[in-house]
Design a protein around this motif. Structure first.
Motif, PDB file in Angstrom:
ATOM      1  N   GLN A 111       0.815  -1.207   0.000  1.00 22.25           N
ATOM      2  CA  GLN A 111       0.000   0.000   0.000  1.00 22.25           C
ATOM      3  C   GLN A 111       0.848   1.257   0.000  1.00 22.25           C
ATOM      4  O   GLN A 111       0.370   2.326  -0.361  1.00 22.25           O
ATOM      5  N   GLY A 112       2.139   1.141   0.410  1.00 20.31           N
ATOM      6  CA  GLY A 112       3.028   2.299   0.406  1.00 20.31           C
ATOM      7  C   GLY A 112       2.975   3.043   1.723  1.00 20.31           C
ATOM      8  O   GLY A 112       2.181   2.730   2.627  1.00 20.31           O
ATOM      9  N   THR A 113       3.827   4.056   1.824  1.00 22.34           N
ATOM     10  CA  THR A 113       3.895   4.895   3.028  1.00 22.34           C
ATOM     11  C   THR A 113       3.347   6.287   2.789  1.00 22.34           C
ATOM     12  O   THR A 113       3.070   7.000   3.739  1.00 22.34           O
ATOM     13  N   GLN A 114       3.207   6.690   1.538  1.00 19.12           N
ATOM     14  CA  GLN A 114       2.709   8.007   1.198  1.00 19.12           C
ATOM     15  C   GLN A 114       1.465   7.864   0.321  1.00 19.12           C
ATOM     16  O   GLN A 114       1.249   6.818  -0.284  1.00 19.12           O
ATOM     17  N   PRO A 115       0.626   8.922   0.273  1.00 22.62           N
ATOM     18  CA  PRO A 115      -0.551   8.846  -0.609  1.00 22.62           C
ATOM     19  C   PRO A 115      -0.143   8.621  -2.060  1.00 22.62           C
ATOM     20  O   PRO A 115       0.890   9.118  -2.526  1.00 22.62           O
ATOM     21  N   HIS A 116      -0.943   7.810  -2.748  1.00 24.28           N
ATOM     22  CA  HIS A 116      -0.765   7.503  -4.173  1.00 24.28           C
ATOM     23  C   HIS A 116       0.446   6.588  -4.434  1.00 24.28           C
ATOM     24  O   HIS A 116       0.862   6.457  -5.579  1.00 24.28           O
ATOM     25  N   ASP A 117       1.049   5.974  -3.382  1.00 26.08           N
ATOM     26  CA  ASP A 117       2.132   5.021  -3.630  1.00 26.08           C
ATOM     27  C   ASP A 117       1.616   3.811  -4.393  1.00 26.08           C
ATOM     28  O   ASP A 117       2.251   3.349  -5.354  1.00 26.08           O
ATOM     29  N   LEU A 118       0.470   3.275  -3.971  1.00 23.12           N
ATOM     30  CA  LEU A 118      -0.069   2.081  -4.622  1.00 23.12           C
ATOM     31  C   LEU A 118      -0.511   2.400  -6.043  1.00 23.12           C
ATOM     32  O   LEU A 118      -0.245   1.626  -6.973  1.00 23.12           O
ATOM     33  N   SER A 119      -1.181   3.553  -6.226  1.00 21.67           N
ATOM     34  CA  SER A 119      -1.590   3.919  -7.582  1.00 21.67           C
ATOM     35  C   SER A 119      -0.377   4.154  -8.478  1.00 21.67           C
ATOM     36  O   SER A 119      -0.384   3.793  -9.656  1.00 21.67           O
ATOM     37  N   SER A 143       0.451   2.104 -11.813  1.00 25.04           N
ATOM     38  CA  SER A 143       0.730   2.802 -13.071  1.00 25.04           C
ATOM     39  C   SER A 143       2.077   2.378 -13.648  1.00 25.04           C
ATOM     40  O   SER A 143       2.197   2.102 -14.844  1.00 25.04           O
ATOM     41  N   SER A 144       3.105   2.272 -12.789  1.00 25.20           N
ATOM     42  CA  SER A 144       4.424   1.849 -13.271  1.00 25.20           C
ATOM     43  C   SER A 144       4.390   0.399 -13.740  1.00 25.20           C
ATOM     44  O   SER A 144       5.033   0.048 -14.736  1.00 25.20           O
ATOM     45  N   ALA A 145       3.635  -0.452 -13.007  1.00 29.53           N
ATOM     46  CA  ALA A 145       3.518  -1.836 -13.449  1.00 29.53           C
ATOM     47  C   ALA A 145       2.820  -1.931 -14.798  1.00 29.53           C
ATOM     48  O   ALA A 145       3.173  -2.765 -15.645  1.00 29.53           O
ATOM     49  N   GLY A 146       1.812  -1.060 -15.009  1.00 26.07           N
ATOM     50  CA  GLY A 146       1.158  -1.048 -16.312  1.00 26.07           C
ATOM     51  C   GLY A 146       2.111  -0.643 -17.422  1.00 26.07           C
ATOM     52  O   GLY A 146       2.085  -1.192 -18.525  1.00 26.07           O
ATOM     53  N   ILE A 147       2.984   0.327 -17.127  1.00 20.83           N
ATOM     54  CA  ILE A 147       3.974   0.749 -18.137  1.00 20.83           C
ATOM     55  C   ILE A 147       4.936  -0.400 -18.436  1.00 20.83           C
ATOM     56  O   ILE A 147       5.286  -0.664 -19.602  1.00 20.83           O
ATOM     57  N   ALA A 148       5.366  -1.113 -17.351  1.00 21.48           N
ATOM     58  CA  ALA A 148       6.267  -2.243 -17.558  1.00 21.48           C
ATOM     59  C   ALA A 148       5.586  -3.351 -18.367  1.00 21.48           C
ATOM     60  O   ALA A 148       6.195  -3.951 -19.275  1.00 21.48           O
TER      61      ALA A 148
END
Length: 537
Positions: free
Chosen positions: A196-204, A208-213
């Motif tokens: 989920q991450g430590t900061q807001p929008h980490d998971l999003s 997004s990066s996984a989609g680019i990969a």
């Protein structure tokens, strides 16, 4: 004597019968012609035997009824059900949901089960529409039977048979794996929480990066195929080296323990590195022109340090290099102090010179830098004359009706009452903080308080004969002394033994103009002006 005839008996009976019929009708139908009920629409994929006047319920309580059913226009699939809701079922929110449910055996047919939605959602306006995603209908038995065709039933039989074989063969292994579930689920939960991450929008951002990969992998199917093949080869190599891999995994916790402090220090250094990178960007952009400009110098320097020239250069630099090295070593302690002094000048002193002194009685016309040097022209003409005994100082004495007592028999006079002193005398010197760098200290505050006026202050007036006599005696003494002084200095100036008038001031202005122009007529003009006003020679 006359009598008025009332309404006929048959008319009264007819009216009573009509009222009774209307009352019975509204009593059984429970309809109110004066009410303005709330209506809304819901789009269903199928109405499923919902008919007009079917009840609408919230938590099993009737709150309305179905008033209309019609298909979507344009040949679209779906049914629009219009419902009327009483006031006790309101409000209905925009995220409300409706479901078609079967009624009990004795009631028959179906009813609409309404969930009014969450209170935080906005209210659905009268005549609004719930989308097809907010409406659902029950699955009918004929739909289930129509889905289980012969081929579907055959595939289901095969699935159940194969699943039975898998359970029979793999069941013991599955049972043995149950003891590892607790730790596996725990670690999976930790991984999912970390994802989920430590900061807001980490998971999003990760998605997004996984989609680019994934898009990059899909862009080259041949390379993706090679990746899968090579991964199979890599997994086979890992399987062959299972013992070594197990030993490496066993060492992984100790490696992570040793690596965490290093990674933490590296992570802490990233902000400073980013700041350094931002600061280096202008230098990096200008480095290429600087390198191009320095290439001719490098060519000349290369020739200077060539073998024929290097020996003479070394001989010339031999006396200088040790001294330069000592100077550089001794400068290490100087430059931090130079930096502190420069920073103090930039951060404290220069901002102070741009301030203005907030004085309501004598408002400044400029900042501190311009106001602080205005006294220099005044002192430029002071003490320009002198002799062997020293410099001469010009002292002007003044007076006025305002008497100020200083105590001990001392007093002074002024033209106007003294209102106070600004700035007032401080209670003590400002705090000295030698341990705090000047560059971080606060800019001086030029706002100053005005002290209270002197307590012993009064206005004098020449009202008694004794005061007038003393005043005249002091005036005669001053005139006599000043006249004697002017004669000793051989100055052609006379003194008036009376108060100056407006005419005297105008004559003095004319005299000043004559003095500025110069000439032989100055002395005669002075004598004529003073003589014409009753001057005492």
């Amino acid at each position: 004597m006359s009598w008025r005839r009332g309404m006929a008996s048959w008319k009264v009976g007819l009216i009573a019968a009509v009222v009774a019929v209307v009352a019975v009708y509204f009593g059984f139908t429970k309809s109110n012609p004066f009410a303005n009920p709330y209506h809304f629409d819901a789009i269903f994929a199928s109405s499923n035997n919902v008919a007009k006047n079917s009840p609408v319920r919230i938590a099993g309580v009737n709150v309305g009824r179905v008033t209309g059913i019609h298909h979507l226009p344009g040949g679209k699939t779906g049914t629009v059900v219009t419902m009327e809701v009483e006031d006790k079922g309101l409000p209905i929110h925009a995220d409300a949901t409706v479901k078609v449910r079967p009624r009990i055996f004795l009631e028959g047919n179906f009813f609409v089960d309404l969930s009014p939605g969450s209170p935080s959602a906005p209210a659905l306006r009268d005549g609004g529409t719930l989308s097809i995603q907010q409406a659902s209908a029950p699955v009918q038995l004929d739909q289930v039977l129509s889905s289980l065709q012969a081929d579907t039933r055959r595939n289901l039989q095969i699935l159940l048979q194969e699943y039975g074989k898998a359970v029979k063969v793999g069941g013991p292994a599955y049972n043995r794996s149950a003891r590892y579930w607790a730790s596996a689920y725990k670690n999976s939960a930790i991984v999912n929480e970390a994802a989920q991450g430590t900061q807001p929008h980490d998971l999003s951002g990760y998605i997004s990066s996984a989609g680019i990969a994934a898009q990059a992998l899909d862009a080259n199917p041949a390379a993706l195929k090679s990746l899968v093949t090579d991964f199979n080869t890599t997994a086979l190599a890992f399987a062959r080296q299972q013992g070594a891999l197990s030993a490496a995994v066993a060492e992984l916790p100790r490696t992570l323990t040793a690596a965490r402090p290093a990674l933490a220090a590296l992570n802490a250094a990233f902000p400073a590195v980013r700041t350094l990178a931002v600061a280096l960007r202008p230098a990096v952009r200008s480095s290429l022109p600087a390198i191009n400009a320095s290439i001719p110098f490098a060519i000349q320097a290369r020739g200077l340090v060539s073998k024929p020239e290097l020996r003479g250069l070394v001989a010339d630099l031999r006396p200088t290099v040790p001294a330069l090295e000592r100077l550089t070593t001794s400068s290490f302690q100087l430059y931090p102090q130079v930096r502190l002094a420069s920073s103090c000048t930039n951060e404290v002193l220069l901002p102070w010179t741009t301030l203005k002194v907030p004085d309501t009685h004598f408002p400044p016309k400029g900042d501190v830098a311009s106001e602080s040097v205005k006294w220099l022209p005044g002192v430029a003409g002071e003490s320009r004359s002198g002799d062997a005994n020293g410099q001469w100082f010009r002292v002007g004495a003044g007076g006025g009706p305002q008497m100020i007592g200083f105590g001990g028999g001392l007093f002074g006079t002024a033209l106007f009452p003294i209102q106070g002193v600004q700035p007032s005398k401080p209670a003590g010197p400002p705090p000295l903080r030698p341990a705090v760098p000047c560059e971080t200290q606060q800019t001086p505050n030029l706002s100053a308080q005005t002290s209270a006026p002197p307590p012993k202050q009064q206005t004098s007036s020449l009202t008694t004969p004794a005061q007038l006599a003393r005043w005249q005696k002091a005036q005669d003494t001053a005139v006599a002394w000043l006249t004697k002084t002017l004669k000793l200095d051989k100055l052609p100036i006379s003194v008036l033994n009376r108060a100056a008038t407006a005419t005297d001031i105008a004559n003095l202005r004319t005299l000043a103009q004559q003095l500025r122009q110069g000439g032989n007529q100055v002395t005669a003009t002075v004598r004529a002006i003073l003589a014409g006003n009753g001057a005492k020679p």
